[in-house]
Design a protein around this motif. Structure first.
Motif, PDB file in Angstrom:
ATOM      1  N   ASP A  33      50.130  31.553  54.623  1.00 22.16           N
ATOM      2  CA  ASP A  33      49.724  30.795  53.464  1.00 22.16           C
ATOM      3  C   ASP A  33      49.121  29.492  53.754  1.00 22.16           C
ATOM      4  O   ASP A  33      49.933  28.639  54.508  1.00 22.16           O
ATOM      5  CB  ASP A  33      51.057  30.497  52.558  1.00 22.16           C
ATOM      6  CG  ASP A  33      51.499  31.819  51.915  1.00 22.16           C
ATOM      7  OD1 ASP A  33      52.550  32.351  52.213  1.00 22.16           O
ATOM      8  OD2 ASP A  33      50.996  32.485  50.970  1.00 22.16           O
ATOM      9  N   THR A  35      48.173  25.779  53.425  1.00 21.43           N
ATOM     10  CA  THR A  35      48.997  24.686  52.698  1.00 21.43           C
ATOM     11  C   THR A  35      47.850  23.602  52.695  1.00 21.43           C
ATOM     12  O   THR A  35      47.903  22.681  51.610  1.00 21.43           O
ATOM     13  CB  THR A  35      50.273  24.367  53.332  1.00 21.43           C
ATOM     14  OG1 THR A  35      49.741  23.850  54.714  1.00 21.43           O
ATOM     15  CG2 THR A  35      51.213  25.181  53.211  1.00 21.43           C
ATOM     16  N   SER A  57      48.861  25.580  57.804  1.00 23.09           N
ATOM     17  CA  SER A  57      49.560  26.682  56.998  1.00 23.09           C
ATOM     18  C   SER A  57      51.229  26.046  57.427  1.00 23.09           C
ATOM     19  O   SER A  57      51.477  25.083  57.993  1.00 23.09           O
ATOM     20  CB  SER A  57      49.432  27.963  57.521  1.00 23.09           C
ATOM     21  OG  SER A  57      50.070  28.123  58.942  1.00 23.09           O
ATOM     22  N   VAL A  58      52.253  26.774  56.919  1.00 20.75           N
ATOM     23  CA  VAL A  58      53.662  26.302  56.779  1.00 20.75           C
ATOM     24  C   VAL A  58      53.872  26.124  58.133  1.00 20.75           C
ATOM     25  O   VAL A  58      54.572  25.400  58.730  1.00 20.75           O
ATOM     26  CB  VAL A  58      54.501  27.228  56.032  1.00 20.75           C
ATOM     27  CG1 VAL A  58      55.834  26.898  56.589  1.00 20.75           C
ATOM     28  CG2 VAL A  58      54.413  26.812  54.703  1.00 20.75           C
ATOM     29  N   GLU A  84      44.830  27.500  48.615  1.00 26.36           N
ATOM     30  CA  GLU A  84      45.423  29.068  48.492  1.00 26.36           C
ATOM     31  C   GLU A  84      44.060  29.972  48.160  1.00 26.36           C
ATOM     32  O   GLU A  84      44.259  31.252  48.377  1.00 26.36           O
ATOM     33  CB  GLU A  84      46.208  29.300  47.649  1.00 26.36           C
ATOM     34  CG  GLU A  84      45.938  29.060  46.169  1.00 26.36           C
ATOM     35  CD  GLU A  84      46.147  27.572  45.586  1.00 26.36           C
ATOM     36  OE1 GLU A  84      46.522  26.928  46.539  1.00 26.36           O
ATOM     37  OE2 GLU A  84      46.342  27.449  44.348  1.00 26.36           O
TER      38      GLU A  84
ATOM     39  N   VAL B 468      56.065  27.137  51.502  1.00 26.30           N
ATOM     40  CA  VAL B 468      54.539  27.085  51.331  1.00 26.30           C
ATOM     41  C   VAL B 468      54.471  26.168  49.987  1.00 26.30           C
ATOM     42  O   VAL B 468      53.569  25.208  49.822  1.00 26.30           O
ATOM     43  CB  VAL B 468      53.937  28.493  50.896  1.00 26.30           C
ATOM     44  CG1 VAL B 468      52.420  28.345  50.423  1.00 26.30           C
ATOM     45  CG2 VAL B 468      53.998  29.437  51.849  1.00 26.30           C
ATOM     46  N   ALA B 471      54.926  22.648  50.895  1.00 23.71           N
ATOM     47  CA  ALA B 471      53.723  21.925  51.573  1.00 23.71           C
ATOM     48  C   ALA B 471      52.669  21.819  50.787  1.00 23.71           C
ATOM     49  O   ALA B 471      51.653  20.947  51.162  1.00 23.71           O
ATOM     50  CB  ALA B 471      53.513  22.931  52.873  1.00 23.71           C
ATOM     51  N   ARG B 472      52.635  22.757  49.786  1.00 26.65           N
ATOM     52  CA  ARG B 472      51.095  22.330  49.038  1.00 26.65           C
ATOM     53  C   ARG B 472      51.631  21.553  47.787  1.00 26.65           C
ATOM     54  O   ARG B 472      50.770  20.539  47.575  1.00 26.65           O
ATOM     55  CB  ARG B 472      50.859  23.894  48.180  1.00 26.65           C
ATOM     56  CG  ARG B 472      50.328  24.784  49.129  1.00 26.65           C
ATOM     57  CD  ARG B 472      49.791  25.966  48.473  1.00 26.65           C
ATOM     58  NE  ARG B 472      49.205  26.931  49.356  1.00 26.65           N
ATOM     59  CZ  ARG B 472      49.061  28.423  49.117  1.00 26.65           C
ATOM     60  NH1 ARG B 472      49.491  28.656  47.924  1.00 26.65           N
ATOM     61  NH2 ARG B 472      48.493  29.081  49.843  1.00 26.65           N
TER      62      ARG B 472
ATOM     63  N   THR C 309      59.497  19.727  55.539  1.00 24.53           N
ATOM     64  CA  THR C 309      57.962  20.168  55.170  1.00 24.53           C
ATOM     65  C   THR C 309      56.951  19.515  55.936  1.00 24.53           C
ATOM     66  O   THR C 309      57.223  18.625  56.817  1.00 24.53           O
ATOM     67  CB  THR C 309      57.732  20.006  53.873  1.00 24.53           C
ATOM     68  OG1 THR C 309      56.575  20.633  53.450  1.00 24.53           O
ATOM     69  CG2 THR C 309      57.601  18.589  53.424  1.00 24.53           C
TER      70      THR C 309
END
Lengths: 124, 484, 448
Positions: A33, A35, A57-58, A84, B468, B471-472, C309
């Protein structure tokens, strides 16, 4: 119009002197995914295979390399808020930047779609 | 569970302060005054205690769970060390810098000095600095020393050579110093490929960085040769001493040819991990590199007292404010003194026995990429389980439900779906047997009922978290959400 | 003597385990180490019992147990630490756990660090903080590196009134980076912000300063913030957390990156460590923050939870392109800082700052009134100020130390021409009587 591919899994759609750049579905699979996309600044000049921008991404952070040398004339701002999109549609809506191509000769170093698919099969 | 900020009620107070015994000193002018008091929580002491006590109970820890994180050495933290280190809480570091001040802090200075001598003896080095505040900081210090060494001889070097199994901090530290990284693949025998290494070496290499034993838990019997080849090419050899727990009394990196080493006091020397720090990463060097050590250095004067060498023309400078994480140094000093020579040797022996025991009992159930006796940790791969769609991560989450902190997963990067298990010497056979049973159960479930593993963990305050989204939609502060 | 090595297995159990391994002896497991690589020496003292160890450590700690009344700072401050901080940070689940990589069984640490990040933002007036760094000096260096990354430029303007140890650490960190560093010396103990502003150009990544500065002076940084921003440069400020109970926040003054040392928040002096460093920034720079960061998210059932994160930036994924090589943070020290800030709370921090300000104000007057002594700071100070003495400050400090008073930090070693100057620190722990005794002692040391 033709679309060519690099070994680092970038694609470039060439229309005249303008190239639209993105990453392939294979690259997206590897990254997971997305980010964040560190979009390049318009006006930035890059040589072929030089780092164009960054993508995160992660689990990984990667550089995206310019398939051909040129000058950035447009970036896909939608990716700022919605990285995304690349996961959803890497090879069309998920385009990253448009460049004004300055070294069309570099196309000799790129692969056709069929060659790229074969290359990817060899990796797996 | 609510945040402490969410429990705040205006007007609640915790700590009480004495009334002032001096007159008020007026106000700061308006342009220098804070407009509003800091929006910190307002809670009473009973609520404060309940909040953090309950928060702590949401953690696994060595004192509550088996914690076999490979490459972290999660051994038991002896409580006597805590008491011992607490005795030094009130010493102000500036006292040593005042004229005549060293007299008043002979105790702490002596501790730092003696710890340095003990670490030098354990690692086979000549001089030690205790200033680096963590392992990665120690690496940086070591690389700066190496850089300074080459500079002092008028040499500009470009490369640092590392094996592809190295810990991420190694190349990151090297890159921070401006070196290019050359990575040598690991051969099927589990070590840096000697031939490829030889070919890669030239006189532009500043240093070779190796972990010894390596991150696969394997000792490289060619390490002496590697050091020789490096020296022949005018390069130095750096030892990442994170895995010292495996070889105390059995081998000293200094004797093997290494020029610089860092050790992790929070790994080998049992200081607590604290949820991610503080640690300490003292660096040991051979004589020829001593002039480059950071300042200030603690030295012994001719009259037997301890003092500070504040400046040194070739020193790389200062890595930290004062003497490093003294509180951590004090704990490690206490540990080494308590265990002594025989104790430390036994630590490495037991650590290696425990890891080999786990390896022997699990090798029928998980793929073992390097099937040979390991040292203090062993690395499996979940490749067999992958065929059923089960990843190393799923096995890790299942272990949580069984009450075990998972081993390290996905490191080293050269093993697919790696599972790195380091039990340490402070675990009993009974604990290891329980862990082994859980791992065997996971392997069986992978074949028969992988759903259980995919759903895990189900017994914790939270199930798997959406990384995810984190982080987004970045939210790192309760005061303002950063998601746009 | 019975062994202290914390290895629980009995000889019988070990025999069983060796049998399972298929080794005949423990030694066999070390055969892989060639004889030529065995230790040439392993001369360590014998081990000792817990009782003997504590006695030894007590002797070491007590070697100089002369009680010294401290008026020294230099980055480390003698504040009262509420008992509850030791008690809560001493919970084994906090201090014997590791970095929270497996989030589901580490929600304690993760939530605490998220609360810590929030508290740092509340304190500094900034929008995003990381989960802590090593200390104030390395935090400032990381702030400088961050400014270089964010702007892509390679020049730094540095205030010479910043703590000299911090400046030394900064230079050590920058030694191998391609950057032009211009340091602006203070003039007679006053930060020269005009000279700093004059040096800012289109290649400047940041102006780096400290508030209050090493001499104790509080400044209004709004002007220099504006000068920096006009040229596209950032303002990086190192701050003293307790002072933020009353001093205007760097965020309000226009800082882009704020750093500092957290020792004054619930961490003992401990002869210089461990402590923690903090770094906070405006939200648009969050991806360039070094070290670990905790973020809020949800689990599969929609429950709130916390995770590490933005890890792609860190050393373990990007490896050689990492924002920094930082691996561990100072989690437990940061936790102590958080508990401290929650224990004192919003009003408590203001009260604590007030106490420090008042006590130091009293001392500043009392000491400044001693014959021949003057206060160098032109404007307001918080709990530190600089005295100019009629002679060598080091000698005076030496005299007073013998009498049990640590009078301050003499500046001769750090600032040529300031050998007669001294930075005095006064916290809430100093009683009026102690301050009076200091003033009397100073008079005597100078004139008798």
């Amino acid at each position: 119009m033709e679309v060519l591919y690099t070994k680092e899994h970038e694609w470039i759609r060439i229309e005249g002197t303008i190239g639209t750049v993105g990453i392939t579905g294979y690259a997206v699979d590897q990254l997971g995914d997305i980010t964040f996309v560190e979009l390049p600044k318009t006006g930035k000049e890059v040589r072929q295979f030089e780092a164009l921008c960054g993508i995160e991404s992660v689990k990984a952070a990667s550089d995206i390399y310019a398939p051909l040398g040129g000058r950035v004339i447009e970036v896909n701002d939608a990716l700022d808020e919605h990285p995304e999109i690349i996961n959803e549609d890497a090879e069309d809506d998920g385009w990253i930047a448009r460049i004004e191509i300055t070294d069309p000769k570099g196309m000799e170093k790129l692969m056709s779609r069929r060659d790229y698919e074969e290359y990817v099969r060899g990796l797996e | 569970m609510e945040l402490i900020f969410e429990k705040s009620v205006a007007g609640r107070r915790g700590v009480s302060f004495p009334s002032s015994d001096v007159p008020r000193a007026g106000d700061l002018p308006e342009n220098l005054r804070r407009t509003e008091a800091a929006p910190l929580p307002e809670v009473g002491e009973p609520e404060l205690v309940r909040h953090f006590t309950n928060l702590s109970r949401r953690n696994f820890s060595v004192d509550t769970n088996f914690y076999p994180l490979g490459s972290c050495t999660m051994k038991y933290n002896p409580k006597a060390m805590e008491k011992a280190a607490g005795l030094f809480g009130g010493f102000h570091p500036m006292t040593a810098q005042l004229p005549g001040g060293e007299r008043f802090v002979q105790g702490p200075l002596r501790l730092i000095y003696e710890l340095g001598r003990l670490l030098a003896e354990i690692t086979g080095m000549d001089e030690v600095t205790s200033q680096p505040l963590a392992g990665a900081h120690g690496e940086m210090t070591g690389l700066m020393i190496i850089h300074a060494w080459h500079e002092s001889r008028g040499r500009r070097k470009r490369y640092i050579v590392v094996p592809d199994s190295s810990h991420g901090t190694n190349p990151a530290s090297a890159a921070m110093m401006g070196y290019e990284i050359v990575t040598i693949p690991t051969a099927p025998y589990g070590d840096m490929d000697l031939d490829l290494f030889r070919k890669a070496m030239n006189d532009e290499v500043a240093a070779v960085m190796m972990t010894c034993p390596n991150t696969l838990g394997l000792f490289n019997p060619h390490v002496g040769e590697i050091c020789e080849i490096a020296h022949e090419n005018d390069a130095l050899v750096y030892c990442d001493g994170a895995n010292m727990n495996a070889i105390m009394g059995k081998g000293r990196p200094g004797d093997m040819g290494f020029d610089v080493i860092h050790v992790n006091l929070h790994k080998t020397f049992a200081t607590p991990h604290g949820g991610g720090g503080p640690g300490a990463g003292p660096v040991g060097v051979k004589k020829h590199l001593a002039p480059f050590l950071p300042v200030p250095r603690v030295v012994m004067n001719s009259d037997g007292s301890y003092g500070l060498e504040r400046e040194n023309p070739q020193s790389i400078g200062r890595m930290a404010g004062f003497f490093g994480n003294f509180g951590i140094l004090a704990r490690a000093y206490a540990y080494i003194n308590m265990l002594g020579r025989e104790g430390l040797i036994r630590v490495s022996e037991q650590a290696v026995i425990n890891a080999n025991y786990i390896m022997a009992r699990l090798k029928g159930y998980y793929d073992l990429p390097y099937d040979m006796p390991c040292m203090h940790e062993c690395v499996f791969s979940a490749s067999r389980q992958l065929k059923h769609g089960v990843h190393a991560l799923d096995i890790a989450k299942f272990l949580i439900d069984k009450g075990f902190h998972p081993p390290t997963v996905y490191f080293p990067l050269i093993v697919k779906d790696a599972i790195m298990i380091e039990p340490t010497e402070t675990e009993s056979k009974a604990t290891l047997d329980a862990f082994i049973s859980a791992m065997i159960e996971a392997a069986e479930l992978a074949e028969k009922n992988p759903e259980v593993l995919h759903r895990a963990p189900v017994t914790m305050p939270v199930s798997r978290l959406d990384e995810v989204r984190a982080a987004r939609e970045i939210n790192v502060c309760h005061l303002r959400s950063l998601s746009s | 003597m019975s062994r202290a090595d914390f290895c629980p297995n009995t000889p019988d159990e070990i025999r069983e385990m060796l049998a399972a391994i298929g080794a005949r002896s423990v030694e066999e497991l070390f055969d892989v180490i060639p004889s030529g690589l065995r230790p040439r020496s392993f001369e360590l003292p014998d081990g000792m019992s817990e009782f003997e160890l504590l006695r030894k450590m007590e002797e070491l700690a007590g070697e100089n147990d002369r009680r010294i009344t401290g008026f020294i700072g230099g980055g480390f401050y003698d504040h009262h630490i509420p008992v509850v901080v030791d008690h809560l940070a001493g919970r084994a689940e906090f201090y014997t756990s590791y970095t929270p990589y497996q989030a589901e069984c580490s929600q304690g640490t993760l939530q605490a660090l998220y609360e810590y990040q929030t508290a740092i933002c509340a304190l500094t007036g900034m929008e995003a903080s990381n989960a802590s760094l090593y200390d104030g000096g390395t935090a400032l260096a990381e702030g400088a590196l961050m400014a270089l990354r964010v702007t892509g430029r390679n020049r730094l303007v540095i205030d010479g009134a910043i703590n000299p140890f911090y400046r030394r650490i900064l230079r050590t960190y920058l030694a191998s980076v391609d950057v032009l560093v211009e340091e602006v010396p203070p003039v007679s103990g006053v930060a020269d912000r005009e000279a700093m502003a004059a040096l800012i150009d289109d290649e400047t990544a940041a102006v780096i300063t400290q508030n209050p500065d090493f001499f104790g002076s509080i400044g209004d940084l709004t002007g220099i913030a504006g000068e920096a921003h006009a040229k596209g440069a950032l303002l990086v400020v190192s701050v003293y957390p307790v002072s933020l109970g009353m001093v205007k926040t760097p965020g309000e003054m226009g800082a882009d990156i704020v750093t500092g040392d957290g020792q004054s928040l619930g961490n003992p002096l401990n002869f210089g460590g461990p402590t923690f460093g903090f770094i906070a920034a405006r939200k648009q720079h969050i991806r360039n923050l070094p070290g670990r960061i905790v973020g809020e998210t949800v689990d599969r059932n929609g429950r709130r939870g916390f995770v590490l994160t933005l890890q792609a930036r860190e050393q373990h994924i990007k490896r050689h392109k990492a924002t920094s090589n930082i691996c561990s943070n100072q989690s437990l020290c940061a936790l102590r800082g958080l508990i401290f800030l929650c224990a004192v709370g919003r009003e408590g921090l203001a009260e604590l700052a007030g106490l420090n300000f008042d006590k130091a104000g009293y001392a500043r007057q009392a000491l400044g009134a001693v014959k021949g002594v003057s206060v160098l700071n032109g404007g307001p100070t918080f709990n530190e100020f600089t005295l100019a003495l009629p002679g060598d400050a080091g000698k005076v400090v030496g005299k007073l130390l013998v009498r049990g008073i640590a009078a301050g930090v003499p500046l001769g070693a750090f600032y040529p021409g300031m050998e007669h100057c001294l930075v005095v620190t006064v916290t809430e722990k100093r009683a009026r009587a102690e301050i009076d005794a200091f003033a009397a002692g100073l008079e005597e040391a100078l004139w008798s």
